[in-house]
Design an enzyme around this catalytic site. Sequence first.
Site, mmCIF file in Angstrom:
data_model
loop_
_atom_site.group_PDB
_atom_site.id
_atom_site.type_symbol
_atom_site.label_atom_id
_atom_site.label_comp_id
_atom_site.label_asym_id
_atom_site.label_seq_id
_atom_site.Cartn_x
_atom_site.Cartn_y
_atom_site.Cartn_z
ATOM 1 N N CYS A 1 11.127 106.831 35.806
ATOM 2 C CA CYS A 1 10.850 108.168 36.337
ATOM 3 C C CYS A 1 11.994 109.129 36.007
ATOM 4 C CB CYS A 1 10.580 108.066 37.843
ATOM 5 S SG CYS A 1 9.762 109.538 38.474
ATOM 6 N N HIS A 49 6.547 103.705 38.584
ATOM 7 C CA HIS A 49 7.631 102.997 39.283
ATOM 8 C C HIS A 49 7.336 101.505 39.465
ATOM 9 C CE1 HIS A 49 10.136 106.368 40.770
ATOM 10 N NE2 HIS A 49 9.026 107.061 40.672
ATOM 11 N N GLU A 99 9.348 99.205 40.293
ATOM 12 C CA GLU A 99 10.138 98.657 41.412
ATOM 13 C C GLU A 99 9.449 98.883 42.757
ATOM 14 O OE1 GLU A 99 10.697 101.469 39.975
ATOM 15 O OE2 GLU A 99 11.432 102.931 41.420
#
Lengths: 270, 79
Positions: free
Chosen positions: A103, A234, A236
């Site tokens: 990002c 994302h 994560e």
Amino acid sequence: MKPEEIRVCVLRIEGTNCEDEMADAFRMAGAQAEKVHLKQLTGETFPEMKRNLEDYDILALPGGFAAGDYVRAGAIFAARIKSALGRDVKKFVEDGKPVLGVCNGFQVLVELGLLPALDGTMSPVPTAALYTNDSGRFECRPTVVRNDNGGRCIFTSSVERGKLMMIPSAHAEGRLMSRDLDFIRKLEENDQVVFRYVRDDGGKAEYPWNPNGSESDIAGICNPAGNVMGMMPHPERVVTRFTHPDWTRNCPGGEGDGLQIFRSVVDRLG
Amino acid sequence: MAVIDIRIDLKKGVADPEGNNTKKTLESLGFKGVTDVKAVKVFEISLDMPAGEAKKCGEDMCVKLLANPVIHNFSVTVR
């Protein structure tokens, strides 16, 4: 190298806000991860807090709004890295060590010239831009990406080609652009395309499945050597099944789709 | 001492969602005859140097930080 010996530097400055999840994701994949402030690498801190970039095996640039996204998303973080650590980061990449930007981190890598880096390791000025979404809005929702990489990218080395992964996006500037008319062809020739947005059934993405209007639906790219990857969604945020948007029905195995990206790189180094 | 204005605008052909949204909103407020809105960014920078050097310095700032050559044009005016 054993996975637990792999040291990950999750680099933060004021305004980054995904460093905790990023560090946890690398830990879940088996590596050691440390959140390091840029000033710890440049030496502007107490002696016991100083760190050296070369002591780490992986560099990760987390998402967020580094330096308030002033000037342009990622521009200030990139300029500060370049002025204080430009040579060290370039050497890190030339040594083949993996660098991940998610990002805002992807925006930093583009502003740094580390991506797409069509000619060499690091271009002196940006050769691409992650520009304002077509919608003009912050787009925040689950997105589906397909691994389109032919094997060059270290971060998808153990992800099957063509596999669909549900990974959330949350950004206002994610539209990959270049002035080069042959940009996409060159990326494809070098096997630099890593992820493309697709529909949930795997078909061609249109808005809102492609949240930003990115050319050729590109969500993530790597450098020609395959050790630097940037992506807008994302991973994560989906390392366990419980943060998967459809986890009660459609997420067997207990792991979120995002974890495979961290596992790929840790397993490859390990 | 010199003061420079740095104007960063979008290259021709680069979509301007901020400008378009602003145009739409102005129209919804009843403003008639709005044919185009462009969003531009201006930095006013004070420099402790002669005017001759200030322009060059401002251009260097654009290359190194303030503009992305893929999407932006810049112009530097010394006041």
